[in-house]
Design a protein around this motif. Structure first.
Motif, PDB file in Angstrom:
ATOM      1  N   LYS A  87       0.810  -1.222   0.000  1.00  0.00           N
ATOM      2  CA  LYS A  87       0.000   0.000   0.000  1.00  0.00           C
ATOM      3  C   LYS A  87       0.838   1.264   0.000  1.00  0.00           C
ATOM      4  CE  LYS A  87      -4.043   2.016   2.289  1.00  0.00           C
ATOM      5  NZ  LYS A  87      -5.054   1.843   3.364  1.00  0.00           N
ATOM      6  N   TYR A  88       1.931   1.275   0.783  1.00  0.00           N
ATOM      7  CA  TYR A  88       2.684   2.508   0.982  1.00  0.00           C
ATOM      8  C   TYR A  88       4.129   2.447   0.478  1.00  0.00           C
ATOM      9  CZ  TYR A  88      -1.168   3.349   4.241  1.00  0.00           C
ATOM     10  OH  TYR A  88      -2.409   3.493   4.812  1.00  0.00           O
ATOM     11  N   TRP A 250       1.620  18.636   1.674  1.00  0.00           N
ATOM     12  CA  TRP A 250       0.561  18.336   0.701  1.00  0.00           C
ATOM     13  C   TRP A 250       0.901  17.101  -0.128  1.00  0.00           C
ATOM     14  CZ3 TRP A 250      -3.650  20.661   1.913  1.00  0.00           C
ATOM     15  CH2 TRP A 250      -3.688  21.994   2.320  1.00  0.00           C
ATOM     16  N   GLU A 251       2.123  17.048  -0.613  1.00  0.00           N
ATOM     17  CA  GLU A 251       2.520  15.929  -1.473  1.00  0.00           C
ATOM     18  C   GLU A 251       2.446  14.604  -0.720  1.00  0.00           C
ATOM     19  OE1 GLU A 251       6.246  14.466  -4.319  1.00  0.00           O
ATOM     20  OE2 GLU A 251       6.444  16.269  -3.089  1.00  0.00           O
ATOM     21  N   PHE A 252       2.875  14.608   0.548  1.00  0.00           N
ATOM     22  CA  PHE A 252       2.810  13.398   1.364  1.00  0.00           C
ATOM     23  C   PHE A 252       1.365  12.931   1.519  1.00  0.00           C
ATOM     24  CE2 PHE A 252       2.429  11.171   5.407  1.00  0.00           C
ATOM     25  CZ  PHE A 252       3.484  10.263   5.347  1.00  0.00           C
ATOM     26  N   GLU A 254      -1.156  13.582  -0.404  1.00  0.00           N
ATOM     27  CA  GLU A 254      -1.689  13.148  -1.698  1.00  0.00           C
ATOM     28  C   GLU A 254      -1.231  11.735  -2.037  1.00  0.00           C
ATOM     29  OE1 GLU A 254      -1.576  14.487  -6.412  1.00  0.00           O
ATOM     30  OE2 GLU A 254      -0.947  15.897  -4.867  1.00  0.00           O
ATOM     31  N   LYS A 255       0.029  11.420  -1.733  1.00  0.00           N
ATOM     32  CA  LYS A 255       0.591  10.112  -2.081  1.00  0.00           C
ATOM     33  C   LYS A 255       0.181   9.017  -1.102  1.00  0.00           C
ATOM     34  CE  LYS A 255       4.790  11.498  -4.559  1.00  0.00           C
ATOM     35  NZ  LYS A 255       6.283  11.476  -4.536  1.00  0.00           N
ATOM     36  N   LYS A 256       0.188   9.334   0.189  1.00  0.00           N
ATOM     37  CA  LYS A 256       0.034   8.289   1.205  1.00  0.00           C
ATOM     38  C   LYS A 256      -1.144   8.486   2.144  1.00  0.00           C
ATOM     39  CE  LYS A 256       4.935   7.004   1.334  1.00  0.00           C
ATOM     40  NZ  LYS A 256       6.072   6.643   2.200  1.00  0.00           N
ATOM     41  N   HIS A 261       5.359  10.720   9.155  1.00  0.00           N
ATOM     42  CA  HIS A 261       6.047  11.536   8.156  1.00  0.00           C
ATOM     43  C   HIS A 261       7.557  11.623   8.349  1.00  0.00           C
ATOM     44  CE1 HIS A 261       7.306  15.476   6.308  1.00  0.00           C
ATOM     45  NE2 HIS A 261       6.558  15.005   5.333  1.00  0.00           N
ATOM     46  N   GLU A 303      14.944  10.168   1.888  1.00  0.00           N
ATOM     47  CA  GLU A 303      14.164   8.966   1.611  1.00  0.00           C
ATOM     48  C   GLU A 303      14.900   7.974   0.721  1.00  0.00           C
ATOM     49  OE1 GLU A 303       9.554   9.290   1.665  1.00  0.00           O
ATOM     50  OE2 GLU A 303      10.301  11.071   0.607  1.00  0.00           O
TER      51      GLU A 303
END
Length: 332
Positions: A87-88, A250-252, A254-256, A261, A303
């Motif tokens: 999933k992630y 925001w991007e985090f 949207e993705k997950k 975090h 990351e």
């Protein structure tokens, strides 16, 4: 909250590659490596069912100060790790609360199960027991409970025992942060399930934060994100909700979606500058940085090496919170 937070875990698809990066680029290690199989782990239950067929997952652990890092790679058989990776992808999975007394631990597990956080997986390894709770939707991460019991000597160590670290800097992990879409909801959940209540809440806006830079660009338009923090022993829990404007949250989301975090490494500004300079040739950039009163923060693009974001900060003094949120009367 009962017990102490003593471990953070990152799920990975290749534990050998992950250890190499943690060691070579960041000096984190050496790592004790164990395969947990029917020969080394007993009474493995996944979602309440005993696992009777063969299984194997690799756990590599090392201490960085008073926090234990754990890297886990599932290999075969039933476990809760496969679903998360599917999933992630690789990333921060859980923190572990240690309660040494087995009876107190069992009572706390029952208390949390009665509140709705069911045990997803449990097993014994030598004198060590673990219970993973189904808490992701409520808390943005998995909570593990364990007794911190003694485990036999690891059959393998990477790169070797007592080897000199290739990097001088040692992490001082003092914060675990979740990014969410509704800070109030998560503050209430942490209060209800773990007893973590009385959050210092601040809106970080152009009036509160100086020199906000995102992706190498100064943020000139209006922005707002909520940060709620609460100390639990020697660890600070942070809940962040973006509201408007440029930021990396925001991007985090949207993705997950809402989730675990980053971790925060606290050390002096001059050393932060040196560490940023050291990491630049590896392609590690500053994703976001700024100043809040006497406090600096630098989110690093780690990351690719660590399967998580690391924040550098000086732990400087911040003016009092705008308000304190408590679950009983919301704010005071």
């Amino acid at each position: 909250m009962k017990g102490e937070i003593k471990q953070i875990c990152i799920l990975v698809e290749d534990v050998k590659k992950a250890m190499e990066h943690y060691w070579n680029e960041f000096g984190i290690g050496p790592w004790d490596i164990r395969h947990f199989t029917p020969e080394t782990a007993r009474d493995l239950y996944v979602h309440g069912e005993p696992v009777t067929e063969g299984f194997d997952f690799i756990c590599a652990v090392t201490w960085e100060g008073d926090i234990e890092y754990e890297l886990i790679q599932p290999v075969k058989g039933k476990n809760i790790y496969w679903d998360f990776l599917e999933k992630y992808g690789s990333g921060l999975h859980h923190f572990k609360i240690v309660i040494p007394d087995d009876e107190e631990l069992k009572a706390y597990v029952k208390e949390l199960e009665d509140k709705g956080l069911k045990v997803m997986q449990t097993a014994w390894i030598d004198n060590d027991v673990h219970y993973y709770l189904d808490s992701y939707d409520k808390l943005g991460l998995i909570v593990e409970l364990g007794n911190g019991g003694k485990i036999g000597k690891a059959p393998e160590v990477y790169p070797a025992e007592n080897v000199a670290r290739p990097v001088a800097h040692r992490q001082n992990i003092r914060q675990l942060a979740v990014v969410v879409d509704d800070a109030e909801k998560y503050m209430k959940n942490y209060a209800y399930y773990l007893g973590i209540d009385g959050w210092d809440v601040r809106h970080f806006t152009p009036e509160r934060i100086k020199s906000l830079n995102v992706g190498g660009e100064d943020v000139k338009e209006d922005f707002d994100f909520i940060c709620a923090v609460k100390w639990v022993g020697d660890m600070e829990i942070e809940i962040i909700q973006p509201v408007k404007g440029a930021n990396i949250y925001w991007e985090f989301l949207e993705k997950k979606g809402p989730g675990f975090h980053h971790i925060k490494d606290v050390f002096p500004d001059e050393e932060i500058a040196e560490e940023c300079k050291r990491l630049k040739p590896y392609g590690v950039e500053i994703m976001q940085n700024g100043w809040i009163d006497g406090d600096s923060h630098y989110y690093m693009s780690t990351e690719k090496f660590l399967s998580m974001i690391v924040e550098f900060g000086n732990g400087g003094k911040i003016k009092p919170a705008e308000y304190v949120f408590t679950s009983g009367n919301n704010r005071r």
